[in-house]
Design a protein around this motif. Structure first.
Motif, PDB file in Angstrom:
ATOM      1  N   LYS A  44       0.719  -4.910   2.741  1.00  0.00           N
ATOM      2  CA  LYS A  44      -0.705  -5.251   2.888  1.00  0.00           C
ATOM      3  C   LYS A  44      -0.864  -6.735   3.174  1.00  0.00           C
ATOM      4  O   LYS A  44      -1.691  -7.133   3.980  1.00  0.00           O
ATOM      5  CB  LYS A  44      -1.453  -4.859   1.609  1.00  0.00           C
ATOM      6  CG  LYS A  44      -2.933  -4.983   1.721  1.00  0.00           C
ATOM      7  CD  LYS A  44      -3.599  -4.421   0.460  1.00  0.00           C
ATOM      8  CE  LYS A  44      -5.090  -4.523   0.556  1.00  0.00           C
ATOM      9  NZ  LYS A  44      -5.756  -3.986  -0.619  1.00  0.00           N
ATOM     10  N   GLN A  92       0.879  -1.171   0.000  1.00  0.00           N
ATOM     11  CA  GLN A  92       0.000   0.000   0.000  1.00  0.00           C
ATOM     12  C   GLN A  92       0.918   1.223   0.000  1.00  0.00           C
ATOM     13  O   GLN A  92       2.018   1.166   0.544  1.00  0.00           O
ATOM     14  CB  GLN A  92      -0.850   0.043   1.268  1.00  0.00           C
ATOM     15  CG  GLN A  92      -1.762  -1.125   1.451  1.00  0.00           C
ATOM     16  CD  GLN A  92      -2.541  -0.956   2.740  1.00  0.00           C
ATOM     17  OE1 GLN A  92      -3.593  -0.351   2.735  1.00  0.00           O
ATOM     18  NE2 GLN A  92      -2.013  -1.464   3.830  1.00  0.00           N
ATOM     19  N   PRO A 115      -4.555   4.856   1.273  1.00  0.00           N
ATOM     20  CA  PRO A 115      -5.645   4.085   0.666  1.00  0.00           C
ATOM     21  C   PRO A 115      -6.992   4.379   1.349  1.00  0.00           C
ATOM     22  O   PRO A 115      -7.100   4.317   2.566  1.00  0.00           O
ATOM     23  CB  PRO A 115      -5.226   2.629   0.902  1.00  0.00           C
ATOM     24  CG  PRO A 115      -3.743   2.692   1.013  1.00  0.00           C
ATOM     25  CD  PRO A 115      -3.437   4.002   1.680  1.00  0.00           C
ATOM     26  N   ASN A 116      -7.948   4.761   0.558  1.00  0.00           N
ATOM     27  CA  ASN A 116      -9.333   5.011   1.001  1.00  0.00           C
ATOM     28  C   ASN A 116      -9.511   6.202   1.929  1.00  0.00           C
ATOM     29  O   ASN A 116     -10.576   6.366   2.511  1.00  0.00           O
ATOM     30  CB  ASN A 116      -9.918   3.759   1.662  1.00  0.00           C
ATOM     31  CG  ASN A 116      -9.865   2.566   0.749  1.00  0.00           C
ATOM     32  OD1 ASN A 116     -10.173   2.657  -0.431  1.00  0.00           O
ATOM     33  ND2 ASN A 116      -9.442   1.443   1.297  1.00  0.00           N
ATOM     34  N   ALA A 136       1.252   5.680   0.450  1.00  0.00           N
ATOM     35  CA  ALA A 136       0.657   6.896   1.000  1.00  0.00           C
ATOM     36  C   ALA A 136       1.648   8.037   0.828  1.00  0.00           C
ATOM     37  O   ALA A 136       2.833   7.815   0.556  1.00  0.00           O
ATOM     38  CB  ALA A 136       0.326   6.699   2.476  1.00  0.00           C
TER      39      ALA A 136
END
Length: 128
Positions: free
Chosen positions: A125, A28, A57-58, A30
């Motif tokens: 992840k 993941q 993420p999200n 960021a």
């Protein structure tokens, strides 16, 4: 060196190096952007504005002086990161304790009074 200690040390090293190594099958990513803008009039500092942008993420959020501006994160910066004050090192420490690992950094000096620091992070992840 005593032979017993030497054998114990070798046995310990063999145990440590024979442990299974886990690898990551999916990462993941960021990013964090931390900008300081100084308002200067007649060679006098009038105010300093801090803009922070976090994109993971999200979730993403943008704050000015700790207050939410836009994004799907609607709480203050200090509430979101669970820190006492808006400071880059406080945020970085929280990001690190959440499992994120920094892999990139750069600084943009837009003017004498404006500076942006940007970090890129990754977190595993799925461990194999």
């Amino acid at each position: 060196m005593n032979i017993k200690y030497l054998l114990s040390y070798i046995l310990l090293l063999l145990c440590v190096f024979s442990l299974p190594v886990k690898s990551c099958s999916e990462w993941q990513y960021a990013s964090l952007s931390f900008t300081n803008r100084a308002k200067i009039q007649n060679d006098e500092l009038k105010d300093v504005y801090t803009f922070v942008f976090w994109n993971a993420p999200n979730e993403y959020g943008m704050w000015q002086n700790g207050k939410p501006l836009s994004g799907n994160i609607k709480i203050t910066l200090t509430e979101y990161f669970k820190i006492d004050k808006v400071h880059a090192l406080s945020i970085l420490n929280k990001i690190g304790t959440s499992g994120w690992e920094a892999y990139g950094f750069h600084t943009i000096q837009e003017s004498e009074s404006d500076q942006t620091r940007q970090w890129q992070f990754k977190k595993c992840k799925n461990l194999k």
